[in-house]
Design a protein around this motif. Structure first.
Motif, short mmCIF file in Angstrom:
data_model
loop_
_atom_site.label_atom_id
_atom_site.label_comp_id
_atom_site.label_asym_id
_atom_site.label_seq_id
_atom_site.Cartn_x
_atom_site.Cartn_y
_atom_site.Cartn_z
N ALA A 11 0.84 -1.21 0.00
CA ALA A 11 0.00 0.00 0.00
C ALA A 11 0.87 1.25 0.00
N GLY A 12 1.88 1.25 -0.87
CA GLY A 12 2.74 2.43 -1.02
C GLY A 12 2.32 3.22 -2.24
N HIS A 13 3.29 3.86 -2.89
CA HIS A 13 2.97 4.71 -4.03
C HIS A 13 2.29 3.93 -5.14
N ALA A 14 2.91 2.83 -5.56
CA ALA A 14 2.40 2.12 -6.73
C ALA A 14 1.05 1.45 -6.44
N GLY A 15 0.96 0.77 -5.29
CA GLY A 15 -0.27 0.05 -4.96
C GLY A 15 -1.44 1.00 -4.79
N LEU A 47 9.69 12.18 3.84
CA LEU A 47 10.24 11.59 5.08
C LEU A 47 11.65 12.10 5.36
N THR A 48 12.45 12.26 4.31
CA THR A 48 13.82 12.77 4.52
C THR A 48 13.89 14.28 4.32
N LYS A 49 12.77 14.89 3.92
CA LYS A 49 12.79 16.33 3.59
C LYS A 49 11.93 17.05 4.63
N LEU A 158 21.89 12.04 1.59
CA LEU A 158 22.16 13.48 1.46
C LEU A 158 20.95 14.32 1.86
N GLU A 159 19.76 13.85 1.51
CA GLU A 159 18.57 14.60 1.94
C GLU A 159 18.47 14.58 3.47
N THR A 160 18.78 13.44 4.05
CA THR A 160 18.73 13.36 5.52
C THR A 160 19.78 14.27 6.13
N LEU A 294 13.42 1.16 -11.50
CA LEU A 294 13.54 2.56 -11.08
C LEU A 294 12.95 2.74 -9.69
N GLU A 295 13.66 3.48 -8.86
CA GLU A 295 13.16 3.81 -7.53
C GLU A 295 12.70 5.26 -7.59
N SER A 296 11.52 5.49 -8.12
CA SER A 296 11.02 6.87 -8.21
C SER A 296 9.51 6.89 -8.17
N VAL A 297 9.01 8.01 -7.68
CA VAL A 297 7.56 8.22 -7.60
C VAL A 297 6.95 8.20 -9.00
N GLN A 298 7.63 8.86 -9.94
CA GLN A 298 7.11 8.88 -11.32
C GLN A 298 6.84 7.48 -11.83
N ASN A 299 7.85 6.60 -11.64
CA ASN A 299 7.73 5.25 -12.18
C ASN A 299 6.61 4.48 -11.47
N ALA A 300 6.54 4.63 -10.14
CA ALA A 300 5.50 3.92 -9.38
C ALA A 300 4.11 4.40 -9.83
N ASN A 301 3.94 5.70 -9.95
CA ASN A 301 2.63 6.24 -10.34
C ASN A 301 2.25 5.85 -11.77
N TRP A 323 11.47 10.36 -14.88
CA TRP A 323 11.94 11.63 -14.29
C TRP A 323 11.98 11.51 -12.78
N PHE A 324 12.77 12.40 -12.18
CA PHE A 324 13.07 12.27 -10.75
C PHE A 324 13.40 13.64 -10.19
N TRP A 325 13.17 13.82 -8.88
CA TRP A 325 13.61 15.07 -8.26
C TRP A 325 14.20 14.78 -6.88
N SER A 326 15.04 15.69 -6.42
CA SER A 326 15.52 15.66 -5.04
C SER A 326 15.56 17.10 -4.55
C1 LIG Z 1 12.84 8.72 2.30
C2 LIG Z 1 12.55 8.59 0.84
C3 LIG Z 1 12.60 9.72 0.01
C4 LIG Z 1 12.32 9.60 -1.34
N1 LIG Z 1 12.36 10.71 -2.13
C5 LIG Z 1 12.03 10.61 -3.44
C6 LIG Z 1 12.01 11.76 -4.28
O1 LIG Z 1 12.33 12.86 -3.85
N2 LIG Z 1 11.64 11.60 -5.58
C7 LIG Z 1 11.27 10.39 -6.09
O2 LIG Z 1 10.92 10.28 -7.27
N3 LIG Z 1 11.30 9.27 -5.32
C8 LIG Z 1 11.66 9.36 -4.02
N4 LIG Z 1 11.68 8.24 -3.23
C9 LIG Z 1 11.39 6.94 -3.85
C10 LIG Z 1 9.90 6.67 -3.90
O3 LIG Z 1 9.29 6.95 -2.66
C11 LIG Z 1 9.70 5.21 -4.28
O4 LIG Z 1 10.25 5.02 -5.56
C12 LIG Z 1 8.23 4.83 -4.28
O5 LIG Z 1 7.71 4.92 -2.98
C13 LIG Z 1 8.07 3.43 -4.81
O6 LIG Z 1 6.74 3.02 -4.68
P1 LIG Z 1 6.39 1.50 -4.43
O7 LIG Z 1 4.91 1.42 -4.31
O8 LIG Z 1 7.09 0.65 -5.42
O9 LIG Z 1 7.06 1.15 -3.03
P2 LIG Z 1 6.68 1.72 -1.62
O10 LIG Z 1 6.14 3.10 -1.71
O11 LIG Z 1 7.85 1.45 -0.74
O12 LIG Z 1 5.47 0.79 -1.16
C14 LIG Z 1 5.61 -0.59 -0.92
C15 LIG Z 1 4.73 -0.96 0.24
O13 LIG Z 1 4.60 -2.38 0.29
C16 LIG Z 1 4.72 -2.79 1.64
N5 LIG Z 1 5.09 -4.20 1.66
C17 LIG Z 1 6.31 -4.75 1.45
N6 LIG Z 1 6.25 -6.10 1.54
C18 LIG Z 1 4.96 -6.41 1.79
C19 LIG Z 1 4.28 -7.64 1.99
N7 LIG Z 1 4.90 -8.82 1.93
N8 LIG Z 1 2.96 -7.60 2.26
C20 LIG Z 1 2.30 -6.42 2.33
N9 LIG Z 1 2.90 -5.22 2.14
C21 LIG Z 1 4.21 -5.21 1.87
C22 LIG Z 1 5.78 -1.85 2.16
O14 LIG Z 1 5.82 -1.82 3.57
C23 LIG Z 1 5.32 -0.54 1.58
O15 LIG Z 1 4.33 0.06 2.36
C24 LIG Z 1 11.98 8.33 -1.88
C25 LIG Z 1 11.96 7.20 -1.05
C26 LIG Z 1 12.23 7.32 0.29
C27 LIG Z 1 12.20 6.10 1.16
#
Ligand SMILES: Cc1cc2nc3c(=O)[nH]c(=O)nc-3n(C[C@H](O)[C@H](O)[C@H](O)COP(=O)(O)OP(=O)(O)OC[C@H]3O[C@@H](n4cnc5c(N)ncnc54)[C@H](O)[C@@H]3O)c2cc1C
Length: 413
Positions: A11-15, A47-49, A158-160, A294-301, A323-326
């Protein structure tokens, strides 16, 4: 055993965006969103900002208010980890032993912050910042922290560091590689960001490994480097990367590489199982070797929207421009494109002015653009990525020539 037409795990960005896109798109079937965190789904970047440095409250991080969730037909199972997937039976098992069956599974479990393998890494005061609960812990500790050591010179570290400095804490950043942001950006940007931090009082130790975290009465007191040097610390932040959460899919037989392998429609090799966000390694036209994670909000969304469209009967291959920002201090870095495998970098503008950009070329093709406080270049770069540019480097380097001029002059690669 309950059954849902679509089960979204994570239940993060992508879900969460998958659920929003499905409901906005008029999906009439049943949806379950399963997440192991108990908090209402929230945004991670602050979280880090702002969340760490300012007075931003956790409620302000939520994607949608509780009222939206209460009014929707989506069934949330929060504080619930999925421990296994049975791809033949189309079921997932939760940690409390429950079984839920699905028509389609969307795996969006992100990743776990990598922990330090060194002794002392489990002492109190040693933290990663991946989840709201991590940031809450760190926030509670900062009031009594004088000296912090940040291990890892990537964006999270670095953000932290910037946020901790803003709070008046002495900060040293330790990085194993010889320069900052090695994986994600070029030398000009890394040098600018380092100088900015140094101007704010952050110290750097580059090319240095950590051998042990030292402690007293269970709490961290310092970091011992491979050289033997000891850095005193009341707080240690570890920002050394992410391990994709794909074990359950691997156990179920999915093909795994750097993350779970998906095709252009975000389909894993398991029937009716999609994977998106930080955990998915997808086929992409934006890089020469064809695969990206990719570890980015853009990609997840954007992957969330792509999968939702497929499930709504409007499939389209996913190939959004990355695309990405910091955000650090008052600086905003924006990146368009992917820096993997570029051949040369052209600097536009003067870093000393605090506003410049860098164009990364793969042969004659623009692979990516990094922009520091340069929204114009960033916005115009978005149309330039992937195009062949005939101009010589000196013209590209001339910040008086807008990037959009090259868009007009270019042809699609
Ligand atoms: C501190 C921080 C700052 C960031 N800053 C930026 C930024 O400035 N720009 C940018 O583009 N990106 C940034 N990112 C990256 C961005 O947040 C991630 O790329 C994005 O959240 C990815 O989305 P996701 O849904 O794949 O993963 P997540 O958002 O991590 O969501 C995954 C979720 O699944 C849950 N989960 C894991 N395993 C299980 C399981 N077995 N059962 C049930 N639930 C589970 C996790 O706990 C989590 O809640 C940052 C990330 C962090 C941590």
């Amino acid at each position: 055993m309950s059954h849902y037409d679509i089960v979204v795990v994570g239940a993060g960005h992508a879900g969460t965006q998958t659920v929003f896109a499905l409901t906005a798109g008029g999906f009439t079937g049943s949806i379950a969103l399963i997440g192991d965190e108990i908090s209402i789904p929230y945004e991670r970047p602050p979280l880090t900002k702002g969340y760490l440095a300012d007075s931003m409250l956790s409620d302000e991080l939520a994607f949608r208010a509780e009222a939206w969730w209460a009014g929707s037909t989506v069934e949330r199972h929060l504080g619930t980890a999925v421990v296994a997937v049975d791809a033949d039976a189309h079921t997932v098992t939760t940690e409390d032993g429950g079984t839920i069956s699905y028509g389609t599974l969307v795996w969006s479990a992100g990743g776990e912050a990598r922990r330090l393998p060194t002794p002392g890494a489990d002492l109190n005061g040693v933290h990663v910042v991946r989840k709201l609960s991590d940031a809450e812990h760190v926030k509670r500790l900062v009031a009594t922290t004088r000296k912090a050591v940040v291990i890892g010179g990537g964006y999270i570290g670095l953000e932290t560091a910037a946020s901790l400095r803003k709070l008046g804490i002495e900060v040293t950043v330790v990085e194993a590689l010889e320069r900052l942001l090695q994986r994600v950006t070029g030398e000009d940007i890394a040098a600018y960001i380092k100088a900015k931090h140094e101007g704010e009082g952050v110290e750097f130790l580059l090319g240095t490994g950590v051998s042990e975290i030292l402690g007293e009465d269970g709490h961290v007191t310092g970091v011992q480097l491979a050289s033997g040097q000891v850095l005193p610390a009341d707080l240690v932040i570890v920002g050394i990367g992410l391990i994709p959460n794909v074990r359950q899919l691997a156990d179920a037989g999915a093909e795994i590489g750097n993350g779970v392998l998906v095709d252009k429609f975000c389909r894993t090799t398991l029937p009716d199982v999609y994977a998106i966000g930080d955990c998915a390694s997808f086929e992409s036209d934006w890089v020469p070797d064809d695969r990206l994670r990719l570890e980015s909000v853009q990609n997840a969304n954007d992957q969330a929207k792509a999968v939702a469209n497929t499930l709504l009967g409007k499939p389209q291959p996913y190939d959004a421009l990355p695309w990405f920002w910091s955000h650090q201090y008052d600086d905003r870095l924006q990146t368009a494109g992917v820096l993997t495998g570029y051949d040369s970098a052209v600097l536009r503008g003067d870093p000393a002015t605090g506003k410049f950009s860098v164009v990364y070329m793969r042969g004659d093709t623009v692979a990516a653009v990094d922009a520091i406080n340069n929204v114009k270049d960033y916005a115009q770069a978005k149309s330039l990525i992937g195009r062949t540019v005939a101009a010589d480097d000196s013209r590209l380097a001339d910040s008086a020539v807008p990037l959009k001029a090259f868009v007009t002059e270019s042809q699609l690669a």
